[in-house]
Structure formats: structure tokens, C-alpha cells
Design a protein around this motif. Structure first.
Motif, short mmCIF file in Angstrom:
data_model
loop_
_atom_site.label_atom_id
_atom_site.label_comp_id
_atom_site.label_asym_id
_atom_site.label_seq_id
_atom_site.Cartn_x
_atom_site.Cartn_y
_atom_site.Cartn_z
N PHE A 290 67.74 26.30 8.06
CA PHE A 290 68.48 25.57 8.89
C PHE A 290 69.74 26.04 9.21
N VAL A 291 69.60 27.33 9.69
CA VAL A 291 70.71 28.21 10.24
C VAL A 291 70.29 28.67 11.82
N SER A 292 71.36 28.62 12.64
CA SER A 292 71.38 29.05 13.97
C SER A 292 71.22 30.93 13.82
N GLY A 293 70.87 31.46 15.01
CA GLY A 293 70.90 32.92 15.17
C GLY A 293 69.56 33.25 16.01
N LYS A 294 69.67 34.40 16.63
CA LYS A 294 68.89 34.84 17.62
C LYS A 294 67.74 35.60 16.98
N SER A 295 67.51 35.73 15.70
CA SER A 295 66.37 36.20 15.12
C SER A 295 66.61 36.34 13.68
N PRO A 296 65.52 36.52 12.93
CA PRO A 296 65.84 36.42 11.27
C PRO A 296 66.70 37.46 10.88
N THR A 400 72.39 22.37 22.61
CA THR A 400 71.96 22.96 21.61
C THR A 400 71.22 24.37 22.24
N GLU A 401 71.75 25.63 21.98
CA GLU A 401 71.46 26.95 22.39
C GLU A 401 69.67 27.06 21.57
N TRP A 402 68.78 27.91 22.17
CA TRP A 402 67.80 28.32 21.57
C TRP A 402 68.22 29.04 20.29
N ASN A 403 67.45 28.69 19.24
CA ASN A 403 67.81 29.59 17.88
C ASN A 403 66.60 29.85 17.31
N PHE A 404 66.33 30.97 16.56
CA PHE A 404 65.10 31.47 16.17
C PHE A 404 64.31 30.51 15.47
N GLN A 405 65.17 29.75 14.34
CA GLN A 405 64.44 28.79 13.68
C GLN A 405 63.94 27.43 14.60
N ARG A 406 64.36 27.44 15.92
CA ARG A 406 63.89 26.54 16.73
C ARG A 406 64.36 24.99 16.23
N LYS A 407 65.82 24.90 15.91
CA LYS A 407 65.95 23.64 15.19
C LYS A 407 67.08 22.91 16.31
#
Length: 420
Positions: A290-296, A400-407
């Protein structure tokens, strides 16, 4: 009227209408651990308890009888104390009405909109629940099996993990004031009775791939570290009742946290202990999941908290097409994680022009609002219907911007219909 509309031998409520029911998935022990809400069939703003969505991140604990329930509050406080449910009910009560939405609700729409923009042919995820996926599929797979499987090829439709509800309890701030917060207090860590090893499959599922390493914390209790500012808001409550009745076990009884506007993973169930801390704790479900970010591998990942601004068209749906020439009503629901919806606009030409819809007024900032507008579809053809919301803070969908976990998906999802 079709026979499927009749419930047993009785007409319950509106003649010939079935009551909405959960689409439930069970684990290997035949326990419901996952269930979606058929919100398209909901007429009011409050989802019946038996139709409210269910998600369990770890193992569902055994029930605790209310008479035997006890938890401790300790840490950066003047008076560490233990409380029973009877003790809690001596505080002034507070009732809050709000939308509860899973952070991963509508995950598939990130990929759908990308495919649509690129001219792809990905099938549109449906809000109409015809069948449900087997939640135990992931739980019964070992990590090696999951890594050997294409995550996106096995991905279920992740929609309808949201409900509107009424919760009754006490403001968390009342409890914190009673034990005497120290000036050093930064976070409130709430821990549930539920425990287990976080399933790496859930992260692979959320990301849509499995070619990365997931941190393994081992066996843990579910916990969240709530910032002190959010903990002290009067609508952040410890609830013992839902929709006018005692909490059910699967929804967190005897006592659960309710955090209006923030995603459901913050709403800790089965409260076991409350620790006030002088720093933000390193909780798995806000540091690794449940975190934001562009990749793992993004070094700037951060916990995801408030939901965006969201509207959903509930009528007509794509599958209602074709529509007859004439007058139709476009209806839907709108909500925001940071306050009341102030405006909903509707487009019937794919976003070229917009008109204001009627938005139902009520006094609950975090509960969804119904919107509607009459559409005179007098010319045959193909139409793309779209809606966008604006909340009281001026945030305009999508936020919301796209994030790698797609939340926290809050994109504008078109509805394609044909008029003949």
C-alpha cells in the motif's frame, strides 16, 4: 418478471426485487475471507451489512466474546491503561457515515484505460458481478508456483470492493485525551488480533508481475501507524457498531478503527492494542505494501493514505446497449477521500463538452452522493459517456497518479453505448 428476481417464497420490500447479497470467496477452511459488494443494485446510500465488502490481509482471528474483550493503550502517554468494551462505551458516542473502499479496488482499470488509449482490445472490467473468483487460489499457491505463473494471466477482476456504511463508536481522540498524550507523540500504532505471514502473491497480484523480490516480515499481527493529526480528527473513531447493530466478527468485532476518507487498509479490525509512539512505525502494510512509487525499486515510496476523487456511472452500463432513441437518465455515485463532493459533470461526447449533473445533498462529508442528469438521446449513433467529480477542496477527478502497485484508482472510466 423473471424468476431470478424472486427471493424464495416471499416478496421482501419492493415486490419482485431480490435483496443485494455479497459475492463471497472462501479459504480452504470454508471461511469467507473476501467478498465484493454488488453496489450497482444498491438503492440507498448505506450498504446493508450483509452486503458490505470484506477483505482480510492476514488470517481471520477467532472471535472474542465482548464480555472477555480487553485491550491496552500505552507508550507516549501519561496514564497507560487497559480498557474493556464496557469502558469504551462510557465515552460520548459518535456516529460516522462514510464510504469504505479497498485501496486495490478497480486495479484493472489502470491497464484498461492504458490499453484503450493505445488502441488495444483489453476487455473492460465489469461492475456487474456475475461470478466471483476463488480467493483461495492465491493462498494455496507457494511462492515458487506464483513466480512461475504469469500474474496478469491469472488476475481476477478486482472491482466492487467498496461499501457505504454507518459506524458508531467513540472518537479515537477521546481515548487519547483520557490517557494523556505526551508532546512527543507522533503516531498511533493500532494492532489487530489477526496475524499471519503476508502473502507475497498479493503484491504480485497488485503489481501485475512477479519478477521482483517481496520483503518477508515473517509472522506478524496486522498493524498500522496512524499519524497523530489523523488520529485526532473527531471522525476517526473506534467503532463497536455498524449500520445500527453490533459489529459482526468478520467486520472487526468487538472493536475496529474507522478512518473516513482513507483506504480500507487503514481501518484496523479486531483491535488488540494501541501504542502511541514518538516516531512512525515500520509497519509492513504501509512501508512495503500500500505504497506509492514508480516501480518496486523506487527509493521514494510512501504510504498511500487519502483516496482521490471518484465517480462511477451506475446507469446505463455498456452491457445495457443498445438503447432506444429518446430520453434516458444517467445516474451514478461520487465520493472523495478529502471531503464532500461539490460538483459532478457529465459528458455524452467523449469529453468534448460537459454539463453539470444534479448532486444529492446530505450532511456526511465522506459518504458518497448520488448524481443524475437527463440525456436526450434523439439521434441514433455511438456515444461515449463520461463523468468527473470535484470535491470541496477543489480537487478534480482524476487525482491519483499511476503507481506500481496500482492502488487508489480514480480515473475517468468511459461507458460506451449505442442508440438505435
Amino acid at each position: 418478471m423473471a424468476s431470478k428476481e424472486i427471493e424464495g417464497d416471499w416478496y421482501l420490500g419492493w415486490a419482485d426485487r431480490k435483496r443485494i447479497q455479497l459475492a463471497a470467496s472462501k479459504d480452504r477452511h470454508d471461511r469467507v475471507i473476501n467478498a465484493r459488494t454488488p453496489f450497482l443494485d444498491q438503492e440507498g446510500l448505506i450498504t446493508p451489512t450483509d452486503a458490505s465488502y470484506i477483505v482480510a490481509q492476514l488470517n481471520v482471528p477467532e472471535p472474542v466474546h465482548p464480555d472477555d474483550y480487553r485491550f491496552e493503550v500505552f507508550g507516549e502517554v501519561e496514564r497507560p491503561s487497559a480498557f474493556t468494551l464496557s469502558d469504551i462505551r462510557k465515552f460520548p458516542a459518535r456516529t460516522v457515515r462514510a464510504v469504505a473502499e479497498c485501496a486495490g479496488n478497480d486495479t484493472n482499470f489502470w491497464d484498461y484505460l492504458k490499453s484503450r488509449e493505445q488502441g488495444g482490445n483489453m476487455a473492460k472490467p465489469s461492475y456487474r458481478i456475475e461470478s466471483d473468483w476463488n480467493a483461495s487460489w492465491w493462498a494455496e499457491k507457494g511462492e515458487a508456483d506464483i513466480k512461475a505463473t504469469s500474474a496478469d494471466s491469472a488476475e481476477p477482476t478486482i472491482t466492487c470492493y467498496l461499501s457505504g456504511g454507518e459506524w458508531t463508536g467513540i472518537s479515537l481522540s477521546s481515548l487519547l485525551e483520557a490517557v494523556g498524550l505526551k508532546s512527543s507523540a507522533v503516531a498511533v500504532r493500532l494492532e489487530g488480533f489477526d496475524e499471519g505471514r503476508p502473502d507475497p502473491a498479493m503484491q504480485y497480484l497488485s503489481v501485475g508481475r512477479s519478477d521482483f523480490q517481496v520483503y518477508d516480515p515473517g509472522i506478524i499481527n496486522y498493524d498500522k501507524g496512524l499519524p497523530i493529526e489523523k488520529a485526532m480528527e473527531r471522525d476517526t473513531i473506534l467503532a463497536w457498531a455498524q449500520n445500527g447493530d453490533w459489529l459482526t466478527h468478520v467486520h472487526g468485532a468487538p472493536l475496529r478503527l474507522v478512518v473516513p476518507g482513507w483506504a480500507g487498509n487503514w481501518w484496523v479490525k479486531w483491535i488488540n492494542k494501541i501504542e502511541i509512539m514518538d516516531h512512525m512505525p515500520d509497519c509492513y502494510h504501509q512501508t512495503y505494501y500500500f505504497v506509492s512509487g514508480k516501480s518496486p525499486d523506487d527509493p521514494n515510496k510512501a504510504p498511500m493514505t487519502a483516496l482521490g476523487v471518484k465517480t462511477v456511472i451506475t446507469e446505463p452500463l455498456d452491457e445495457d446497449s443498445p438503447l432506444a432513441v429518446g430520453e434516458h437518465v444517467i445516474r451514478g455515485l461520487a465520493w472523495s477521500g478529502e471531503g464532500a463532493i461539490a460538483r459532478v459533470e457529465v459528458s455524452t461526447d467523449g469529453g468534448l463538452t460537459w454539463r453539470d449533473a444534479h448532486v444529492e445533498e446530505h450532511g456526511d462529508r465522506f459518504l458518497w452522493r448520488r448524481f443524475s442528469i437527463v440525456w436526450n438521446a434523439n439521434t441514433p449513433g455511438r456515444y461515449t459517456l463520461m463523468t468527473r467529480g470535484t470535491d470541496e477542496r477543489g480537487r478534480v477527478q482524476p487525482v491519483t497518479e499511476w503507481n506500481f502497485q496500482r492502488k487508489h484508482f480514480d480515473g475517468i472510466v468511459p461507458v460506451d453505448v449505442e442508440v438505435i
